[in-house]
Motif scaffolding. Structure first.
Motif: not given
Length: 290
Positions: A34-37, A70-72, A29-31, A285-288
């Motif tokens: 659409x905003x992950x990069x 760069x998020x890649x 779900x995180x990966x 990011x699963x930080x919480x």
């Protein structure tokens, strides 16, 4: 709450996420967000690091994900693996010999209190290549470590690499872009050390200039051995801006790298340092926990 650390490994810097206790659907779900990069890129900017390393699992085998500044996505990162190896020893009481996996590649580690040794069996010399950048001919050698490398046997000033590195990285000869290594022999230090010593500068795909690059050092070693600048089982020192990497090619054609454990350092990132993340980004990011 995910475990979050900042690591320095022979000059390369990373943010390390331990997602080994997350369910696979949470990770996907995180990966796939659409905003992950964009988030990865922002993390690297905010913490001034070269990339993000994620421990995906440690149950049956240790699987790693790597992302560039760069998020890649990155297919190989040897200094990132060094960071993970240090983390596993410090926090999971791992044995001193184990294997880490990233993409489809497997890297065995052997660690004692002073040294971290790893072995790279998949480095492949490809071919010599010349390209033209701003009317300048640049001759080097293509090497593949699961990611592309262009190794050039020449001394250049850092200012030159910073100016032209991006043009080389994105040259049409490299449709997937490339990592760049400039390397040259250091005669004075070779005499002092009584062994071959090479200096190196690095420009990493998706990151730009970095102080070091573990896969880049392996690409250099593959090039030097293939072109008969060094013999099998002849140990050399590769001096990077970030630290020292000792290396040789063994009798089975495997590249061996050895670094001092003091060159790998990790610190916990306290919750108070996460203020740069919005609540939405923390959830992604699963930080919480939701």
């Amino acid at each position: 709450m995910s475990k979050l650390y900042q690591y320095q490994a022979v000059g390369n810097s990373f943010i390390l996420f331990d997602w080994s206790e997350k369910q696979i659907n949470q990770i996907n779900s995180a990966l796939n967000h659409p905003e992950y990069k964009k988030i990865i890129h922002q993390i690297c900017n905010d913490f001034n690091v070269d990339g993000v390393v994620i421990i995906q699992s440690i149950a049956q085998s240790v699987k790693i994900l790597m992302f560039n500044a760069d998020g890649s996505a990155g297919s190989m990162c040897v200094n990132g693996l060094r960071s993970v190896a240090h983390y596993l020893l410090a926090h999971y009481d791992f044995p001193h010999q184990f294997t880490l996996s990233i993409s489809d590649y497997h890297v065995p580690f052997s660690i004692d209190k002073d040294n971290m040794i790893l072995r790279v069996s998949f480095a492949r010399y490809e071919q010599p290549l010349s390209i033209v950048i701003n009317d300048q001919k640049i001759s080097g050698h293509r090497v593949n470590l699961g990611n592309p490398h262009f190794v050039i046997l020449k001394q250049v000033p850092l200012s030159w690499l910073k100016q032209y590195g991006s043009l080389i990285e994105k040259h049409a000869a490299f449709p997937d872009r490339t990592n760049i290594e400039y390397v040259w022999g250091n005669a004075d230090e070779s005499r002092q050390r009584n062994m071959p010593v090479y200096s190196a500068l690095f420009f990493e795909r998706g990151c730009g200039h970095t102080l070091s690059c573990g896969s880049g050092a392996a690409a250099i070693m593959r090039f030097l051995h293939h072109e008969k600048h060094v013999d099998s089982n002849q140990k050399i020192l590769i001096n990077t801006e970030g630290g020292e990497i000792f290396s040789y090619v063994d009798g089975d054609d495997v590249i061996v790298q050895e670094v001092n454990m003091k060159q790998v350092i990790g610190i916990n990132i306290h919750d108070s340092h996460l203020s740069c993340f919005t609540d939405k980004w923390k959830r992604i990011l699963q930080l919480e926990d939701d």
